[in-house]
Design a protein around this motif. Structure first.
Motif, PDB file in Angstrom:
ATOM      1  N   ARG A 163      -5.834  -0.527  -7.217  1.00  0.00           N
ATOM      2  CA  ARG A 163      -5.981  -0.559  -5.756  1.00  0.00           C
ATOM      3  C   ARG A 163      -7.366  -1.090  -5.365  1.00  0.00           C
ATOM      4  O   ARG A 163      -8.326  -0.949  -6.128  1.00  0.00           O
ATOM      5  CB  ARG A 163      -5.800   0.838  -5.169  1.00  0.00           C
TER       6      ARG A 163
ATOM      7  N   SER B 260      -9.046   2.059  -0.608  1.00  0.00           N
ATOM      8  CA  SER B 260      -7.762   1.885   0.079  1.00  0.00           C
ATOM      9  C   SER B 260      -6.619   1.999  -0.919  1.00  0.00           C
ATOM     10  O   SER B 260      -6.827   2.059  -2.126  1.00  0.00           O
ATOM     11  CB  SER B 260      -7.717   0.541   0.801  1.00  0.00           C
ATOM     12  N   ASP B 261      -5.390   2.029  -0.391  1.00  0.00           N
ATOM     13  CA  ASP B 261      -4.196   2.027  -1.231  1.00  0.00           C
ATOM     14  C   ASP B 261      -3.633   0.625  -1.426  1.00  0.00           C
ATOM     15  O   ASP B 261      -2.601   0.455  -2.084  1.00  0.00           O
ATOM     16  CB  ASP B 261      -3.110   2.922  -0.611  1.00  0.00           C
TER      17      ASP B 261
ATOM     18  N   ALA C  32       0.824  -1.209   0.000  1.00  0.00           N
ATOM     19  CA  ALA C  32       0.000   0.000   0.000  1.00  0.00           C
ATOM     20  C   ALA C  32       0.858   1.258   0.000  1.00  0.00           C
ATOM     21  O   ALA C  32       0.435   2.311  -0.485  1.00  0.00           O
ATOM     22  CB  ALA C  32      -0.939  -0.015   1.205  1.00  0.00           C
TER      23      ALA C  32
ATOM     24  N   LYS D 243       4.307   3.827  -4.227  1.00  0.00           N
ATOM     25  CA  LYS D 243       3.746   4.845  -5.110  1.00  0.00           C
ATOM     26  C   LYS D 243       3.661   4.298  -6.537  1.00  0.00           C
ATOM     27  O   LYS D 243       4.556   3.570  -6.988  1.00  0.00           O
ATOM     28  CB  LYS D 243       4.610   6.108  -5.099  1.00  0.00           C
TER      29      LYS D 243
END
Length: 503
Positions: free
Chosen positions: A141, A145-146, A129, A132
Motif C-alpha cells: 500500500r 493509505s490503503d 483501496a 482486503k
C-alpha cells in the motif's frame, strides 16, 4: 565403440567437443515460456537489460511499439527484481502510469509469485483501496493509505495470473515452438511445468494430440485446480506419457519466495516485511489443515506430490503434511519432492532421509539473490542455502533446477552456480556447500531421471537407454570452474534425432 556399431548406427565426429546425457529439468514452468513469446523481458543483467524503473519502462515501451499495441491493450513484462533497484525505490504504479496512461500494464516479479500493476491494470482486475489483502497474500500500500502502491504477491496475485489472455490457435502453435526451442537450446529434452492450471493442461494436451511436442513435458496440476483436472483426467491416466506429455503428480505451494520476503520462516527477516512489517517471518501459503487434506487426497489416489517450500517453517509444514497423509507409514517411498528446500535445516534433511523425501534445490539463488539473502537472513543461514553437498553426503539424491523463468533456462549456469556458489558481488555463498562439476552434472541428469522414476531410460549414456544427448563446446568436468558458465550447447538430440543446433 565400433563393436556396438550396427547397420542403423549413425557415426558422429565430435571434433573435440564433449557429449553428455541431455539435461532433465527437475523444476520449472515451461508454460511461462509460451507466455514469454508475447512479453517484454525487463530482467536485470545477465538475464535481461533493465536495472531500474527507467530501463524497465523503456523496454516496455519498445515492446509495445514493436507490437503496435492499441489503447486498452494489455502489456506485460517479466523479471522485475526490486532487489536490483536503487535502494528504497521499487517499481510502483506511479512510475508506470505516466508512460502508459491508456494501457493496463503489469510487470511480473522475478519470483513468478507476483507483479507490479499500473492504475489501468488495477482497474482491469478490480483491485482498489477497498480490496482486503487475502490470507497468504501481499498488497503493498501507499504510505499512509490503503491505496495499492503497485506490487501484489502470492494469493493476491492469483486472480491476475489466472486471467491471462488465451492465445489464438496460430499463436499457441508459435508459442509452443518458441518454448520448446528455448529448452532444447539449453540442452533440455525433458521439461517440467511445475504448477499447471486447467487451461495450461489443455494447451499441452492439444499439443500432444497434434504431435506438436518434440521434447517430453511433465505437468504437475496446481492444487487449486486439482478437482477440475481429476474430473477429466482420472488417476489411472497419470504417470504415463501420451505423445510426450505426462501428468506427473500434484503441486502444492506452502509459502512464497525468500527474495520477495514471502517465504515462511521460524525466525524473523532481518530487514522487515514487504510492507515494512516488524518481526516479519513470512506466512504459510495455505493453513496446515488444508495442506494435510490435499496431500492426503493425492496419496490416497496413488498420486505423487510436489510441495513448494522455501523457508524452514514451510518445510516443517511440508513434513507435517506428509506425516499426516502417510497414515502411519511415512517411510514408504511415494516419490514426494520438496521443491526448492532452499533454507532447509539439517534436522529437516535428516527427516528427508528417514521419510524418503527428495529435495530439488536451487543453487542459482546464490548468484541471483545470494547478496539479498545475506541481508535478509544473515550469513549463517544464507550460507546453507540449497545445501547440495550436505544433502548428497547424507545419502540423498538431490536435483538442481532453474525454476524458470525465475532464472533463465541455462544449464551451464546451473552447474557453475553449484560448483562456485558465487553471488553477483562475487561473495561465495556457502563455500562448504560447493560441489564437484561431476556432482553438479549428475543433479541435472541421472538424479533428475531418478526424481521422475525414469532412471531406466534417461539420465546416462548406456545401452538400452534413450539417445537423449547434448553436445557441448567444452567439457564442464575439466575446464576451470569459472569457465563452466561460458560453455555453449552446440547440439541437442532427442531419441537420436537432432532437435537443436547452434546457429
Amino acid at each position: 565403440m565400433n563393436a556396438e556399431k550396427g547397420k542403423a548406427t549413425i557415426m558422429h565426429d565430435l571434433k573435440g567437443h564433449t557429449m553428455t546425457p541431455s539435461f532433465i529439468d527437475p523444476h520449472s514452468h515451461i508454460i511461462f515460456a509460451l507466455d514469454m513469446a508475447d512479453q517484454a523481458n525487463v530482467s536485470a543483467p545477465p538475464a535481461g537489460p533493465a536495472n531500474n524503473a527507467q530501463e524497465i519502462i523503456a523496454e516496455l515501451k519498445k515492446f509495445a511499439e514493436a507490437r503496435r499495441a492499441k489503447p486498452g491493450e494489455l502489456i506485460v513484462g517479466y523479471g522485475y527484481d526490486e532487489n536490483m533497484m536503487a535502494k528504497g525505490h521499487p517499481l510502483t504504479r506511479d512510475d508506470l502510469d505516466p508512460a502508459f496512461p491508456d494501457n493496463p500494464v503489469y510487470v511480473i516479479h522475478v519470483s513468478g509469485h507476483g507483479a507490479v500493476l499500473n492504475s489501468r491494470a488495477f482497474e482491469k482486475y478490480g483491485i482498489s483501496a477497498a480490496t482486503k489483502t487475502p490470507p497468504g497474500g501481499v498488497i503493498v500500500r501507499k504510505a499512509g493509505s490503503d491505496e495499492p502502491a503497485g506490487l501484489i504477491m502470492e494469493t493476491a496475485y492469483l486472480p491476475v495470473f489466472s486471467n491471462r489472455s488465451a492465445p489464438t490457435q496460430r499463436q499457441e502453435l508459435d508459442q509452443l515452438k518458441f518454448a520448446q526451442n528455448l529448452y532444447a537450446g539449453a540442452g533440455v529434452t525433458t521439461a517440467q511445468d511445475g504448477a499447471t492450471h486447467t487451461g495450461d493442461l489443455a494447451v499441452f494436451q492439444r499439443a500432444a494430440a497434434r504431435g506438436a511436442l518434440y521434447i517430453d513435458v511433465i505437468a504437475y496440476p496446481f492444487f487449486t485446480d486439482l478437482d477440475k483436472i481429476l474430473a477429466v483426467n482420472p488417476p489411472a491416466t497419470w504417470g504415463k506419457y501420451a505423445n510426450r506429455l505426462k501428468i506427473g503428480g500434484c503441486k502444492i505451494t506452502l509459502d512464497g519466495s525468500p527474495q520477495g520476503k514471502t517465504a515462511a520462516f521460524t525466525t524473523p527477516y532481518l530487514t522487515g516485511g514487504p510492507n515494512g512489517e516488524k518481526d516479519w517471518k513470512g506466512e504459510p501459503g495455505i493453513p496446515q489443515d488444508e495442506a494435510n487434506a490435499i496431500v492426503k487426497k493425492c496419496y490416497d489416489a496413488g498420486l505423487r506430490v510436489n510441495m513448494h517450500a522455501n523457508g524452514d517453517a514451510a518445510i516443517d509444514n511440508a513434513i507435517k503434511a506428509h506425516e499426516f497423509a502417510a497414515a502411519g507409514n511415512p517411510t514408504r517411498d511415494r516419490g514426494t519432492i520438496i521443491v526448492h528446500s532452499q533454507f532447509v535445516r539439517k534436522d529437516q534433511l535428516q527427516k528427508y532421509v528417514e521419510y524418503k523425501l527428495m529435495p530439488t534445490l536451487f543453487t542459482e539463488h546464490a548468484f541471483f539473490f545470494g547478496d539479498t539473502h545475506v541481508l535478509n537472513r544473515g550469513r549463517q543461514q544464507a550460507y546453507f542455502l540449497s545445501p547440495l553437498k550436505t544433502a548428497m553426503a547424507m545419502g540423498l539424491r538431490p536435483t538442481n533446477h532453474t525454476d524458470f523463468n525465475v532464472a533463465p533456462i541455462d544449464q551451464m549456469l546451473v552447474i557453475w552456480s553449484a560448483v562456485t556458489r558465487k553471488s553477483r558481488s562475487a561473495e561465495v555463498i556457502g563455500p562448504d556447500e560447493r560441489v564437484t562439476p561431476l556432482q553438479a552434472l549428475k543433479a541435472i541428469t541421472i538424479n533428475a531421471a531418478h526424481q521422475y522414476w525414469e532412471e531406466d531410460k534417461k539420465g546416462s549414456i548406456e545401452l538400452g537407454k534413450l539417445a537423449d544427448l547434448v553436445i557441448l563446446s567444452d567439457n564442464p568436468l575439466t575446464v576451470k570452474p569459472d569457465a563452466i558458465r561460458d560453455i555453449k550447447v552446440l547440439e541437442t538430440i532427442k531419441e537420436g534425432k537432432t532437435i537443436y543446433t547452434i546457429k
